[in-house]
Design a protein around this motif. Structure first.
Motif, PDB file in Angstrom:
ATOM      1  N   PRO A 123      -3.409   3.087  -1.042  1.00 39.20           N
ATOM      2  CA  PRO A 123      -4.247   2.299   0.253  1.00 39.20           C
ATOM      3  C   PRO A 123      -3.752   0.797   0.297  1.00 39.20           C
ATOM      4  O   PRO A 123      -3.677   0.196   1.300  1.00 39.20           O
ATOM      5  CB  PRO A 123      -5.530   2.139  -0.728  1.00 39.20           C
ATOM      6  CG  PRO A 123      -5.690   3.471  -1.268  1.00 39.20           C
ATOM      7  CD  PRO A 123      -4.118   3.601  -2.040  1.00 39.20           C
ATOM      8  N   SER A 124      -3.050   0.117  -0.889  1.00 43.96           N
ATOM      9  CA  SER A 124      -2.836  -1.198  -0.529  1.00 43.96           C
ATOM     10  C   SER A 124      -1.356  -1.009   0.438  1.00 43.96           C
ATOM     11  O   SER A 124      -1.110  -2.121   0.897  1.00 43.96           O
ATOM     12  CB  SER A 124      -2.683  -1.865  -2.083  1.00 43.96           C
ATOM     13  OG  SER A 124      -1.600  -1.106  -2.496  1.00 43.96           O
ATOM     14  N   GLU A 125      -0.561   0.048   0.161  1.00 36.49           N
ATOM     15  CA  GLU A 125       0.705  -0.017   1.017  1.00 36.49           C
ATOM     16  C   GLU A 125       0.477   0.233   2.513  1.00 36.49           C
ATOM     17  O   GLU A 125       0.934  -0.145   3.182  1.00 36.49           O
ATOM     18  CB  GLU A 125       1.701   1.121   0.214  1.00 36.49           C
ATOM     19  CG  GLU A 125       2.211   0.617  -0.742  1.00 36.49           C
ATOM     20  CD  GLU A 125       2.713   2.083  -1.607  1.00 36.49           C
ATOM     21  OE1 GLU A 125       3.977   1.939  -2.492  1.00 36.49           O
ATOM     22  OE2 GLU A 125       2.547   3.204  -1.507  1.00 36.49           O
ATOM     23  N   LEU A 126      -0.692   1.045   2.614  1.00 38.37           N
ATOM     24  CA  LEU A 126      -1.198   1.315   4.048  1.00 38.37           C
ATOM     25  C   LEU A 126      -1.489   0.062   4.432  1.00 38.37           C
ATOM     26  O   LEU A 126      -1.391  -0.412   5.893  1.00 38.37           O
ATOM     27  CB  LEU A 126      -2.372   2.566   4.145  1.00 38.37           C
ATOM     28  CG  LEU A 126      -2.770   2.701   5.417  1.00 38.37           C
ATOM     29  CD1 LEU A 126      -1.945   3.244   6.278  1.00 38.37           C
ATOM     30  CD2 LEU A 126      -4.073   3.796   5.095  1.00 38.37           C
ATOM     31  N   GLU A 127      -2.217  -0.664   3.932  1.00 41.13           N
ATOM     32  CA  GLU A 127      -2.826  -2.191   4.325  1.00 41.13           C
ATOM     33  C   GLU A 127      -1.552  -3.067   4.918  1.00 41.13           C
ATOM     34  O   GLU A 127      -1.572  -3.554   5.697  1.00 41.13           O
ATOM     35  CB  GLU A 127      -3.717  -2.661   3.370  1.00 41.13           C
ATOM     36  CG  GLU A 127      -4.350  -4.049   3.976  1.00 41.13           C
ATOM     37  CD  GLU A 127      -5.329  -3.439   5.040  1.00 41.13           C
ATOM     38  OE1 GLU A 127      -5.372  -4.471   6.030  1.00 41.13           O
ATOM     39  OE2 GLU A 127      -5.890  -2.480   5.136  1.00 41.13           O
ATOM     40  N   THR A 128      -0.576  -2.927   3.967  1.00 34.60           N
ATOM     41  CA  THR A 128       0.605  -3.726   3.939  1.00 34.60           C
ATOM     42  C   THR A 128       1.397  -3.458   5.316  1.00 34.60           C
ATOM     43  O   THR A 128       1.641  -3.890   6.338  1.00 34.60           O
ATOM     44  CB  THR A 128       1.504  -3.602   2.984  1.00 34.60           C
ATOM     45  OG1 THR A 128       1.065  -4.151   1.618  1.00 34.60           O
ATOM     46  CG2 THR A 128       2.891  -4.603   3.056  1.00 34.60           C
ATOM     47  N   LEU A 129       1.412  -1.917   5.716  1.00 35.21           N
ATOM     48  CA  LEU A 129       1.946  -1.322   6.582  1.00 35.21           C
ATOM     49  C   LEU A 129       1.192  -1.904   7.919  1.00 35.21           C
ATOM     50  O   LEU A 129       1.679  -1.964   9.066  1.00 35.21           O
ATOM     51  CB  LEU A 129       2.193   0.085   6.626  1.00 35.21           C
ATOM     52  CG  LEU A 129       3.156   0.516   5.576  1.00 35.21           C
ATOM     53  CD1 LEU A 129       3.006   1.983   5.425  1.00 35.21           C
ATOM     54  CD2 LEU A 129       4.656   0.521   6.125  1.00 35.21           C
ATOM     55  N   LYS A 130       0.091  -1.869   7.829  1.00 36.56           N
ATOM     56  CA  LYS A 130      -1.107  -2.287   9.020  1.00 36.56           C
ATOM     57  C   LYS A 130      -0.907  -3.745   9.380  1.00 36.56           C
ATOM     58  O   LYS A 130      -0.921  -3.985  10.584  1.00 36.56           O
ATOM     59  CB  LYS A 130      -2.521  -1.993   8.519  1.00 36.56           C
ATOM     60  CG  LYS A 130      -2.799  -0.563   8.565  1.00 36.56           C
ATOM     61  CD  LYS A 130      -4.238  -0.451   8.372  1.00 36.56           C
ATOM     62  CE  LYS A 130      -4.679   1.220   8.446  1.00 36.56           C
ATOM     63  NZ  LYS A 130      -6.042   1.532   8.134  1.00 36.56           N
ATOM     64  N   GLN A 131      -0.433  -4.663   8.512  1.00 33.50           N
ATOM     65  CA  GLN A 131      -0.123  -5.945   8.491  1.00 33.50           C
ATOM     66  C   GLN A 131       1.149  -6.075   9.269  1.00 33.50           C
ATOM     67  O   GLN A 131       1.231  -6.825  10.201  1.00 33.50           O
ATOM     68  CB  GLN A 131      -0.036  -6.858   7.249  1.00 33.50           C
ATOM     69  CG  GLN A 131      -1.343  -6.851   6.450  1.00 33.50           C
ATOM     70  CD  GLN A 131      -1.213  -7.588   5.052  1.00 33.50           C
ATOM     71  OE1 GLN A 131      -0.293  -8.488   5.040  1.00 33.50           O
ATOM     72  NE2 GLN A 131      -1.948  -7.404   4.164  1.00 33.50           N
ATOM     73  N   ILE A 132       2.229  -5.118   8.855  1.00 38.10           N
ATOM     74  CA  ILE A 132       3.340  -5.263   9.693  1.00 38.10           C
ATOM     75  C   ILE A 132       3.197  -4.836  11.096  1.00 38.10           C
ATOM     76  O   ILE A 132       3.699  -5.574  12.125  1.00 38.10           O
ATOM     77  CB  ILE A 132       4.265  -4.301   8.939  1.00 38.10           C
ATOM     78  CG1 ILE A 132       4.770  -4.932   7.682  1.00 38.10           C
ATOM     79  CG2 ILE A 132       5.489  -4.287   9.860  1.00 38.10           C
ATOM     80  CD1 ILE A 132       5.455  -3.969   6.832  1.00 38.10           C
ATOM     81  N   GLU A 133       2.385  -3.789  11.276  1.00 35.78           N
ATOM     82  CA  GLU A 133       2.004  -3.254  12.899  1.00 35.78           C
ATOM     83  C   GLU A 133       1.448  -4.290  13.654  1.00 35.78           C
ATOM     84  O   GLU A 133       1.507  -4.908  14.596  1.00 35.78           O
ATOM     85  CB  GLU A 133       1.310  -2.057  12.630  1.00 35.78           C
ATOM     86  CG  GLU A 133       0.776  -1.540  13.778  1.00 35.78           C
ATOM     87  CD  GLU A 133      -0.035  -0.148  13.709  1.00 35.78           C
ATOM     88  OE1 GLU A 133       0.766   0.987  14.173  1.00 35.78           O
ATOM     89  OE2 GLU A 133      -1.012  -0.114  13.216  1.00 35.78           O
TER      90      GLU A 133
END
Length: 157
Positions: A123-133
């Motif tokens: 979940p935290s990695e998904l959140e980081t990817l969403k920040q990049i997006e």
């Protein structure tokens, strides 16, 4: 800047990268960005041995990579590899001109869930990817160049 491909792959330089992705993008230079690998001379040697001689491979700490990416000569076709989304976010926030981010091999680790063959995300990695997006980068999951890609917005944990 001459970086033409950004990829997250926790295996860094390996056969799939060397035989598939470098050919698709015509890269001749690889920046491996991982503080632990860059600080380990044995791992650096292994990374250099894994790449064919015609590739210019640099194993860099994150802070050094930011400067190298921003000053990469325009005549190079560089691929940037990291193990984690967090490092990609640091590169982006440091000034890397990232238009697209390919999420490739992310193996089993505590807190990660399978989202696609060979790709597990916490979940935290998904959140980081969403920040990049959210910073205007197209983020997509794709193991092989000829496989179907999945946009980050389709990923559900």
């Amino acid at each position: 800047m001459s970086v033409i491909f950004y990829r997250i792959d926790d295996r860094l330089v390996h056969g799939q990268v060397m035989t598939s992705w470098t050919k698709v993008y015509g890269t001749n230079r690889i920046f491996v960005v991982d503080d632990a690998t860059a600080g380990n001379s044995f791992l650096c040697e292994v990374m250099h041995m894994a790449a064919p001689r015609e590739y210019d491979v640099h194993i860099l700490k994150t802070a050094d990579a930011i400067e190298r990416i921003k000053n990469d000569p325009p005549d190079k076709k560089t691929m940037v590899l990291t193990k984690t989304p967090e490092v990609m976010l640091q590169l982006l926030e440091g000034g890397a001109d990232m238009k697209e981010l390919n999420v490739g091999g992310m193996g089993c680790a505590p807190g990660r869930r399978l989202v696609l063959r060979s790709i597990q995300i916490s979940p935290s990695e998904l959140e980081t990817l969403k920040q990049i997006e959210a910073k205007g980068v197209r983020v997509y999951l794709q193991i092989f160049p000829d496989a179907k890609s999945i946009e980050l917005s389709k990923v559900k944990l």
